[in-house]
Design an enzyme around this catalytic site. Structure first.
Site, PDB file in Angstrom:
ATOM      1  N   ARG A 123       0.668  -0.882   0.052  1.00  0.00           N
ATOM      2  CA  ARG A 123      -0.263  -0.132   0.090  1.00  0.00           C
ATOM      3  C   ARG A 123       0.606   1.130   0.152  1.00  0.00           C
ATOM      4  O   ARG A 123       2.157   1.426   0.056  1.00  0.00           O
ATOM      5  CB  ARG A 123      -0.951  -0.029   1.143  1.00  0.00           C
ATOM      6  CG  ARG A 123      -0.384   0.588   2.694  1.00  0.00           C
ATOM      7  CD  ARG A 123      -1.119   0.131   3.754  1.00  0.00           C
ATOM      8  NE  ARG A 123      -1.135   0.207   5.050  1.00  0.00           N
ATOM      9  CZ  ARG A 123      -1.212   0.005   6.505  1.00  0.00           C
ATOM     10  NH1 ARG A 123      -2.393   0.525   6.227  1.00  0.00           N
ATOM     11  NH2 ARG A 123      -0.999   0.108   7.477  1.00  0.00           N
ATOM     12  N   ASN A 161      -4.851   8.457   4.166  1.00  0.00           N
ATOM     13  CA  ASN A 161      -4.873   7.332   5.774  1.00  0.00           C
ATOM     14  C   ASN A 161      -3.295   7.158   6.184  1.00  0.00           C
ATOM     15  O   ASN A 161      -2.520   7.277   4.971  1.00  0.00           O
ATOM     16  CB  ASN A 161      -5.068   6.090   5.486  1.00  0.00           C
ATOM     17  CG  ASN A 161      -5.567   5.342   6.795  1.00  0.00           C
ATOM     18  OD1 ASN A 161      -6.223   5.623   7.672  1.00  0.00           O
ATOM     19  ND2 ASN A 161      -4.638   4.184   6.671  1.00  0.00           N
ATOM     20  N   GLU A 162      -2.744   7.015   7.221  1.00  0.00           N
ATOM     21  CA  GLU A 162      -1.698   7.476   8.152  1.00  0.00           C
ATOM     22  C   GLU A 162      -0.614   8.103   6.675  1.00  0.00           C
ATOM     23  O   GLU A 162       0.004   7.861   6.412  1.00  0.00           O
ATOM     24  CB  GLU A 162      -1.829   6.397   7.736  1.00  0.00           C
ATOM     25  CG  GLU A 162      -2.192   5.653   9.261  1.00  0.00           C
ATOM     26  CD  GLU A 162      -2.036   4.062   9.451  1.00  0.00           C
ATOM     27  OE1 GLU A 162      -1.903   3.904  10.994  1.00  0.00           O
ATOM     28  OE2 GLU A 162      -1.009   3.518   8.795  1.00  0.00           O
ATOM     29  N   GLU A 319      -7.764   5.072  14.725  1.00  0.00           N
ATOM     30  CA  GLU A 319      -7.523   3.807  14.818  1.00  0.00           C
ATOM     31  C   GLU A 319      -6.301   3.370  16.931  1.00  0.00           C
ATOM     32  O   GLU A 319      -5.509   3.978  16.590  1.00  0.00           O
ATOM     33  CB  GLU A 319      -6.538   3.057  14.001  1.00  0.00           C
ATOM     34  CG  GLU A 319      -6.973   3.170  12.491  1.00  0.00           C
ATOM     35  CD  GLU A 319      -6.411   3.026  11.598  1.00  0.00           C
ATOM     36  OE1 GLU A 319      -4.930   2.242  11.642  1.00  0.00           O
ATOM     37  OE2 GLU A 319      -6.226   3.547  10.475  1.00  0.00           O
ATOM     38  N   TRP A 327       1.425  -7.069  12.938  1.00  0.00           N
ATOM     39  CA  TRP A 327       3.055  -6.853  12.560  1.00  0.00           C
ATOM     40  C   TRP A 327       3.503  -6.985  13.191  1.00  0.00           C
ATOM     41  O   TRP A 327       5.172  -5.909  12.782  1.00  0.00           O
ATOM     42  CB  TRP A 327       3.078  -5.375  11.479  1.00  0.00           C
ATOM     43  CG  TRP A 327       2.481  -4.217  12.262  1.00  0.00           C
ATOM     44  CD1 TRP A 327       0.296  -3.959  13.145  1.00  0.00           C
ATOM     45  CD2 TRP A 327       2.214  -3.571  13.400  1.00  0.00           C
ATOM     46  NE1 TRP A 327       0.175  -3.515  13.586  1.00  0.00           N
ATOM     47  CE2 TRP A 327       0.947  -2.554  13.717  1.00  0.00           C
ATOM     48  CE3 TRP A 327       3.687  -2.878  14.322  1.00  0.00           C
ATOM     49  CZ2 TRP A 327       1.561  -1.816  15.110  1.00  0.00           C
ATOM     50  CZ3 TRP A 327       4.190  -2.236  15.367  1.00  0.00           C
ATOM     51  CH2 TRP A 327       2.663  -2.053  15.586  1.00  0.00           C
ATOM     52  N   GLU A 367      -3.767  -8.113   6.478  1.00  0.00           N
ATOM     53  CA  GLU A 367      -4.180  -8.118   8.600  1.00  0.00           C
ATOM     54  C   GLU A 367      -5.205  -8.869   9.013  1.00  0.00           C
ATOM     55  O   GLU A 367      -5.658  -8.548   9.837  1.00  0.00           O
ATOM     56  CB  GLU A 367      -4.551  -6.309   8.567  1.00  0.00           C
ATOM     57  CG  GLU A 367      -3.025  -5.222   8.075  1.00  0.00           C
ATOM     58  CD  GLU A 367      -3.675  -3.931   7.722  1.00  0.00           C
ATOM     59  OE1 GLU A 367      -2.977  -3.255   9.035  1.00  0.00           O
ATOM     60  OE2 GLU A 367      -4.763  -3.447   7.458  1.00  0.00           O
ATOM     61  N   LYS A 368      -5.272  -9.817   8.005  1.00  0.00           N
ATOM     62  CA  LYS A 368      -6.198 -10.849   8.410  1.00  0.00           C
ATOM     63  C   LYS A 368      -6.161 -10.850  10.264  1.00  0.00           C
ATOM     64  O   LYS A 368      -7.015 -11.729  11.162  1.00  0.00           O
ATOM     65  CB  LYS A 368      -6.325 -12.240   7.734  1.00  0.00           C
ATOM     66  CG  LYS A 368      -5.221 -13.213   7.553  1.00  0.00           C
ATOM     67  CD  LYS A 368      -5.594 -14.089   6.698  1.00  0.00           C
ATOM     68  CE  LYS A 368      -4.320 -14.971   6.063  1.00  0.00           C
ATOM     69  NZ  LYS A 368      -3.947 -14.357   5.286  1.00  0.00           N
ATOM     70  N   HIS A 370      -4.938  -9.509  12.502  1.00  0.00           N
ATOM     71  CA  HIS A 370      -5.066  -8.037  13.590  1.00  0.00           C
ATOM     72  C   HIS A 370      -6.095  -7.889  13.607  1.00  0.00           C
ATOM     73  O   HIS A 370      -7.591  -8.234  13.193  1.00  0.00           O
ATOM     74  CB  HIS A 370      -4.734  -7.172  12.465  1.00  0.00           C
ATOM     75  CG  HIS A 370      -4.927  -5.956  12.765  1.00  0.00           C
ATOM     76  ND1 HIS A 370      -5.922  -5.170  13.898  1.00  0.00           N
ATOM     77  CD2 HIS A 370      -3.252  -4.684  13.233  1.00  0.00           C
ATOM     78  CE1 HIS A 370      -5.249  -3.757  14.095  1.00  0.00           C
ATOM     79  NE2 HIS A 370      -4.312  -4.022  13.913  1.00  0.00           N
TER      80      HIS A 370
END
Length: 685
Positions: A123, A161-162, A319, A327, A367-368, A370
Site C-alpha cells: 500500500r 490514510n496515515e 485507530e 505486524w 491484516e487478517k 489483526h
C-alpha cells in the site's frame, strides 16, 4: 470554530443535542458480501457505535478503470449507516492507488535512496511529489466530494490514510525537482544554501541548482544539513499534499470538517505533526501499543503528545486495536481489562472519539490476523463483549465530551527537529534515542505520581512552572532567548546531555558546549564522553543511594558562581567532576543532567529538580507510582481520570467526588482493580 466542527462529530447525523464521545472503527464493507452489511449495522448499534470511517482503501472498487466509476455500493452503505444512526467519517480513498494506475503510470512509484523502485503489492506506493498521482487523486477527491456533499450521514472527511507511513522518503526525480524548489524558497540564493549546508567541507559547493539532489546512497556520509533539510522537505511535501485534498474538500463541502490520521506512536518520526496540526479542522491519531516494559507509559506519552500537538483541544483516536496486531515479531493478545484501559487513557488525555482498526476482522489479506471489534469468532466472544461494555462506558462518560485537558505544572518539551538532528550519522554515538529519553523522564514522573504535559516548542511555555527539555539538540538563537526569558521570569528549566549543541542549520554553536544554552546553564563542556555498550558511570550517592549513568558523560566545567552541583561523578575519567548542575537565574533556575539515568535514576533525582517549584504528587500516598492521574476540565466540572498502572488492587483513600465510572470501597473512596480506570467528577474551582 473548532468547537463547532467538533460538535458535528459529537452529535452525529441523528441531530441528538446531547454531546457524546464518538465510538467506532474503520469499516470496510467492500471486503464482505452484501448480506453481511445489515448485520454489521445491527451489531454496531448493539455495541454503541456512533461513527465509522469508510472508503479508506476503496479506490480500486470506486474507480475500476480510468474512465469507469462505481458508487452504487458506497451509496447503499452510506444509506444503511444513516438509517442506523451512525455517522460517516468518509475517506477520500486516495491512500493506495489501484493496479490500473500504477500499471499505466509507473512513474508514480516511490524510489529508495539506493535507486530501487517500490512496486505495487502493498500500500501507499505513490510519490508525494508526483504530479501524475496528484492529478488522478484529486480527480477522485472531487468525484467523492460532489457525490456525497449533501449526504446526511457525512460528518467529516478523512484525507488519505496515515500519510507517510510507508512513503515519507522518496528519492525519485520528481522528488529531486520538488526538493530544489523547496530549497529555493528556503534559501533564495545558492550562496545562502552553500552557507547553510557548509559545502566548503569535502568540496561540495554548488554552482547551479540542478546539481542538487536528495541525499541518495553515497560513498560516505551525506552532507548532514542536506539530510536534515530533506527530512524537513519530505514532511512539508506530504503536508502540501494534505493541503491539496483539504482545499478541494473545503471548496465543495465548506461545512464539513476535514482531518487526517496522524501516527504519534513508537518510532514514527518522519512527519512533523506539530507543524501539520493547524492544517486540519481537528487532530486525529492512530496508536498501537508496542511491546516492552514501558508499553502503557508509551501509550500515555503518545496520547499526551497528541494533546500537545492539538493545543490542548479535544482530538480523535482514529485507530487502535481491540487485541493483537499482526505486524510485530510476536503479536500478543491483550489481557482482560486492557481494551478498556487503553481506550480510556486516550480519552483522559483529550480524545473525544475512540475508534479501532477495524470493525470486522478480515478473512483475507495482509491484516487478517489483526484484531477487530467483531473478531473471527463473531459476536459471541470475549472481545465483542468487551467492545460492547466499552460502548456503555463511553455513553456514561458523555459529560466529558468537549472538555479540554487541564494543564499540569510540569511540561516535557518534544521537538521533532531535535529528534531528527540528534539521531543523524557521524555523531559522538549512534546509540542515542531521543524519544526514549523523553519517555524515561515521563515514566519517572508517573512513578512519582506527578502530572506532566508533553508540549512542543510552539507551546506557551509560561504556563509551566517546570520545563524539562531532554536532548534539546537543535536550539536557534530565538529559542535560546525564549528559554532564558522563561527562566529569568521564574520558570525552572531542566535539560540534558547533547542539548543546545547546534543551530537550525545543524551548525555547531562555537565556544564550548552546550552551545546556545551555555551561559544560561553556567557551565562549559570542552569534550563529550560517550560510553561504549555495557559501560556505566556511578554518580555520588543521593538521598536514596548511588545512581548509575549509561550512554553519555560530559566533562563539565562550572563557569558561574550561582551554579550548584547536585551530583558528581564518583568514578571513571571524570571522577569528581559535576554530573548534575543547577544555576539560579533571576526568579528561576536552569539545571543540566549530563548522563542517561534511566527511569529509576530519574525517579531518584527528580524530587530535587522539582523542589524549587514545590511540585508534588496530587495522589494519595498509597497510589503514587501505581496510578496515573489525568484531569479534563469543563466550564463547571473537573474530571479526574485515575488509571491503575499495575496488576494489583489500589485504594484511593482521600479522593472525593461523584464516581462516574469505577468502584467504591467501604469508605466511599474509589478502589481500582488491576488495570482498572475510575473517573471522578468534581466542581470546577
Amino acid at each position: 470554530m473548532i468547537s463547532t466542527l467538533l460538535s458535528q462529530l459529537q452529535h452525529g447525523p441523528d441531530g441528538d443535542p446531547t454531546p457524546r464521545l464518538a465510538y467506532g472503527a474503520d469499516y470496510n464493507p467492500e471486503q464482505w458480501p452484501r448480506e453481511v452489511w445489515e448485520e454489521d449495522v445491527r451489531l454496531m448499534r448493539e455495541a454503541g457505535v456512533t461513527i465509522v470511517s469508510v472508503g479508506i482503501f476503496s479506490w480500486a472498487r470506486i474507480q475500476p478503470a480510468e474512465n469507469e466509476w462505481d458508487f452504487t455500493w458506497l451509496d447503499e452503505v452510506m444509506d444503511l449507516l444513516y438509517a442506523g444512526g451512525i455517522g460517516v467519517d468518509l475517506a477520500t480513498a486516495t491512500a493506495s492507488p489501484p493496479p490500473w494506475l500504477s500499471t499505466a503510470h509507473p512513474e508514480i512509484l516511490p524510489v529508495t535512496a539506493s535507486g530501487e523502485t517500490l512496486w505495487p503489492g502493498g500500500r501507499q506506493h505513490w510519490r508525494p511529489t508526483s504530479p501524475v498521482f496528484r492529478d488522478h487523486a484529486l480527480r477522485l477527491v472531487r468525484k467523492m466530494a460532489e457525490r456525497y456533499a449533501n449526504h446526511p450521514a457525512l460528518v467529516a472527511w478523512h484525507v488519505s490514510n496515515e500519510l507517510g507511513c510507508h512513503n515519507i522518503y522518496d528519492y525519485s526525480d520528481d522528488a529531486a525537482r520538488a526538493f530544489r524548489d523547496w530549497l529555493r524558497a528556503r534559501y533564495s540564493t545558492l550562496d545562502g544554501l552553500n552557507h547553510a549546508w557548509g559545502t566548503a567541507f569535502w568540496s561540495q559547493r554548488f554552482s547551479d541548482w540542478e546539481q542538487i539532489l536528495p541525499p541518495r546512497l553515497a560513498a560516505s556520509y551525506p552532507n548532514p544539513t542536506q539530510q536534515l533539510d530533506f527530512k524537513r522537505f519530505s514532511s512539508d511535501a506530504l503536508k502540501e499534499y494534505l493541503r491539496a485534498e483539504r482545499d478541494l474538500l473545503r471548496e465543495i463541502t465548506p461545512g464539513v470538517p476535514v482531518t487526517t490520521n496522524f501516527m504519534v506512536m513508537g518510532g514514527t518520526k518522519g512527519m512533523n505533526y506539530a507543524d501539520w496540526a493547524d492544517e486540519i479542522d481537528f487532530v486525529s491519531n492512530d496508536h498501537y501499543v508496542l511491546p516492552g516494559p514501558q508499553d502503557r507509559d508509551e501509550l500515555s506519552f503518545s496520547a499526551n503528545l497528541v494533546s500537545g500537538v492539538a493545543g490542548g483541544r479535544p482530538w480523535f483516536l482514529m485507530e487502535h486495536s481491540t487485541s493483537a496486531v499482526n505486524w510485530q515479531p510476536v503479536n500478543l493478545a491483550k489481557r482482560p481489562g486492557d481494551l478498556a484501559r487503553d481506550s480510556l487513557l486516550h480519552v483522559a488525555h483529550g480524545a473525544d472519539a475512540v475508534c479501532f482498526f477495524q470493525w470486522r476482522q478480515s478473512a483475507a489479506g495482509a491484516e487478517k490476523y489483526h484484531s477487530a471489534m467483531v473478531p473471527h469468532a463473531g459476536r459471541d466472544s470475549e472481545v465483542f463483549r468487551a467492545v460492547a461494555d466499552l460502548g456503555h462506558t463511553l455513553r456514561t462518560l458523555a459529560p466529558v465530551a468537549g472538555t479540554e485537558r487541564e494543564p499540569a505544572r510540569v511540561g516535557i518539551v518534544f521537538d521533532w527537529e531535535s529528534w531528527w538532528a540528534s539521531e543523524q550519522d557521524s555523531h559522538p554515538t549512534s546509540r542515542l534515542d531521543y524519544r526514549q529519553e523523553a519517555l524515561d523522564w515521563y515514566s519517572a514522573l508517573l512513578a512519582l505520581g506527578v502530572r506532566a504535559d508533553i508540549v512542543t516548542t510552539r507551546t506557551d511555555l509560561d504556563r509551566y512552572e517546570v520545563l524539562i527539555a531532554p536532548v534539546l539538540h537543535m536550539v536557534s538563537a530565538a529559542l535560546s532567548k525564549e528559554l532564558t526569558r522563561y527562566v529569568e521570569h521564574g520558570g525552572h528549566l531542566v535539560t540534558t546531555y547533547f542539548s543546545g549543541v547546534v543551530d537550525e542549520n545543524d551548525h555547531i554553536w562555537l565556544g564550548g558546549y552546550p552551545g546556545a544554552l551555555r551561559e544560561l546553564l553556567g557551565i562549559s563542556i570542552e569534550e563529550f564522553g560517550p560510553l561504549l555498550d555495557g559501560d556505566t558511570v556511578e554518580l555520588e550517592p543521593g538521598p536514596d543511594g548511588g545512581t548509575t549513568g549509561t550512554l553519555w558523560t560530559d566533562r563539565i566545567t562550572v563557569t558561574d558562581p550561582e551554579v550548584e552541583v547536585l551530583s558528581h561523578y564518583r568514578g571513571g575519567p571524570y571522577a569528581g567532576r559535576p554530573a548534575v548542575t543547577r544555576r539560579t537565574v533571576g526568579r528561576g533556575s536552569a539545571a543540566y543532567v549530563s548522563t542517561r539515568l534511566g527511569v529509576d535514576g530519574l525517579t531518584g533525582l527528580l524530587p530535587r529538580l522539582l523542589a524549587p517549584a514545590d511540585v508534588r504528587s496530587e495522589l494519595p500516598d498509597g497510589a503514587r507510582g501505581s496510578v496515573e492521574l489525568i484531569v479534563r476540565r469543563g466550564a463547571d466540572s473537573r474530571y479526574l481520570f485515575l488509571v491503575n498502572r499495575t496488576d494489583e488492587t489500589v485504594p484511593l483513600t482521600g479522593l472525593s467526588g461523584e464516581l462516574l465510572i469505577g468502584h467504591a470501597g467501604d469508605d466511599g473512596a474509589p478502589v481500582l482493580s488491576p488495570r482498572d480506570v475510575a473517573v471522578l467528577r468534581q466542581p470546577a474551582t
